[in-house]
Design an enzyme around this catalytic site. Structure first.
Site, mmCIF file in Angstrom:
data_model
loop_
_atom_site.group_PDB
_atom_site.id
_atom_site.type_symbol
_atom_site.label_atom_id
_atom_site.label_comp_id
_atom_site.label_asym_id
_atom_site.label_seq_id
_atom_site.Cartn_x
_atom_site.Cartn_y
_atom_site.Cartn_z
ATOM 1 C CG HIS A 122 44.516 31.425 50.505
ATOM 2 N ND1 HIS A 122 43.869 30.222 50.645
ATOM 3 C CD2 HIS A 122 43.536 32.378 50.419
ATOM 4 C CE1 HIS A 122 42.558 30.427 50.639
ATOM 5 N NE2 HIS A 122 42.340 31.724 50.521
ATOM 6 C CG ASP A 159 38.342 32.441 54.254
ATOM 7 O OD1 ASP A 159 38.594 33.626 54.509
ATOM 8 O OD2 ASP A 159 38.161 32.007 53.095
ATOM 9 C CG HIS A 161 38.184 31.075 49.239
ATOM 10 N ND1 HIS A 161 37.698 32.319 49.593
ATOM 11 C CD2 HIS A 161 37.760 30.842 47.975
ATOM 12 C CE1 HIS A 161 37.010 32.824 48.574
ATOM 13 N NE2 HIS A 161 37.036 31.953 47.587
ATOM 14 C CG ASP A 243 35.649 34.411 52.439
ATOM 15 O OD1 ASP A 243 35.557 33.764 53.501
ATOM 16 O OD2 ASP A 243 36.675 34.422 51.741
#
Length: 308
Positions: A122, A159, A161, A243
């Site tokens: 990120h 992931d 996200h 996740d």
């Protein structure tokens, strides 16, 4: 050559406030799960300033260092914190990715898993966010391109996200292909299929909330893996977030441990076809401790199977 594991105790020194999901226990659980496996174990070396400057400007690095507290915590965005050990941990995380590239390209390991934190996908060019400070996967890709002279490097990210940071850092890099699957809509709000990179070098695979492994396998099988083969990378870097697991508290996908095993096996199969199996994988998210441990072990077992 086998699979190498790179980690460092400094990554346990990045401490977050009580109740924060990106906690020291994440790495402890991962390392405990991997302890029985026969891996080539190496201590992560810290990234040099030049390593970090492959994707981040010097002013950004200076701001992070200046903001690091001598005690307690310093909040740098809504959910990203610095503690006294954070910058050192982040440098080891970024350095492990550089070190892993060096190892696989030198033939010292067939592939490498970096069990490190804080995560990285990120972190944008001048913005720390989403628990991330440095773009570890993007640094690995740029290191391979600029210093090893590779012509094509792929970064793949599963992931839950969207890896907005990796996308930002490699948006204008025609020698890098970025493929990401993510729940959409979900924080950070990016990752639409229409986001294609400055050179048609980004492929986003949005997955609907509450979808599971069947939908993921269809998206990867129909879109991601053919695109990856067509690109014919000379190295594959994996942003390995866990996740998307059904037990994870921060999102709404319903993958199971075998789904992480499957996607790892498919990526490694492309690597075997295109680049002599050369894969570097670095830990990203995963916030249910037991699910994280199980899925990470499955991922590393598949790397080991691929490396022989």
């Amino acid at each position: 050559m086998g699979t190498a594991l790179i980690t460092h105790e400094a990554c346990l020194g990045h401490v977050t406030p009580e109740g924060h999901p990106e906690q020291v226990a994440r790495l402890e659980h991962v390392l405990a799960a991997l302890e029985p496996l026969e891996l080539l174990r190496r201590a992560a070396v810290p990234a040099s300033e030049d390593d970090i400057l492959l994707v981040h400007p010097a002013a950004y690095l200076a701001r992070l260092r200046a903001a690091a507290p001598e005690a307690g915590y310093h909040r740098i965005d809504g959910d990203t914190w610095l503690s006294p050990g954070t910058v050192a941990a982040a440098c080891r995380a970024a350095g492990s990715a550089v070190q892993a590239v060096d190892m696989v390209l030198a033939g010292e390991a067939g592939n490498v898993f970096c069990a490190v934190r804080p995560p990285g996908h990120h972190a944008e060019r001048q913005t720390a966010m989403g628990f991330c400070l440095f773009g570890n996967a993007a640094i690995a890709a740029r290191h391979a391109l600029e210093r090893h002279g590779l012509s094509r490097v792929a970064v793949v990210d599963f992931d839950v996200h969207h890896g907005n940071g990796t996308q930002d850092l490699l948006w204008d890099e025609p020698r890098a292909l970025v493929i990401t699957s993510q729940q959409w809509p979900l924080w950070p709000g990016s990752g639409a299929a229409s986001e294609r990179g400055g050179h048609d070098n980004v492929l986003n695979l949005p997955l609907e909330p509450h979808s599971g492994g069947a939908e993921m396998r269809a998206a990867w099988g129909d879109l991601a893996l053919p695109r990856l083969r067509d690109f014919a990378p000379e190295l594959i870097v994996i942003s390995a977030g866990f996740d998307a697991h059904a037990d994870d508290p921060l999102a709404e996908l319903n993958w199971r441990t075998d789904d992480f095993r499957w996607v790892t096996r498919q990526i490694c199969a492309v690597a075997a076809e295109c680049c002599s199996g050369r894969v570097v994988s670095t830990l990203e998210g995963g916030y249910d401790l037991n699910a994280l441990a199980r899925a990470t072990r499955a991922h590393v077992e598949e790397l080991m199977r691929a490396a022989g």
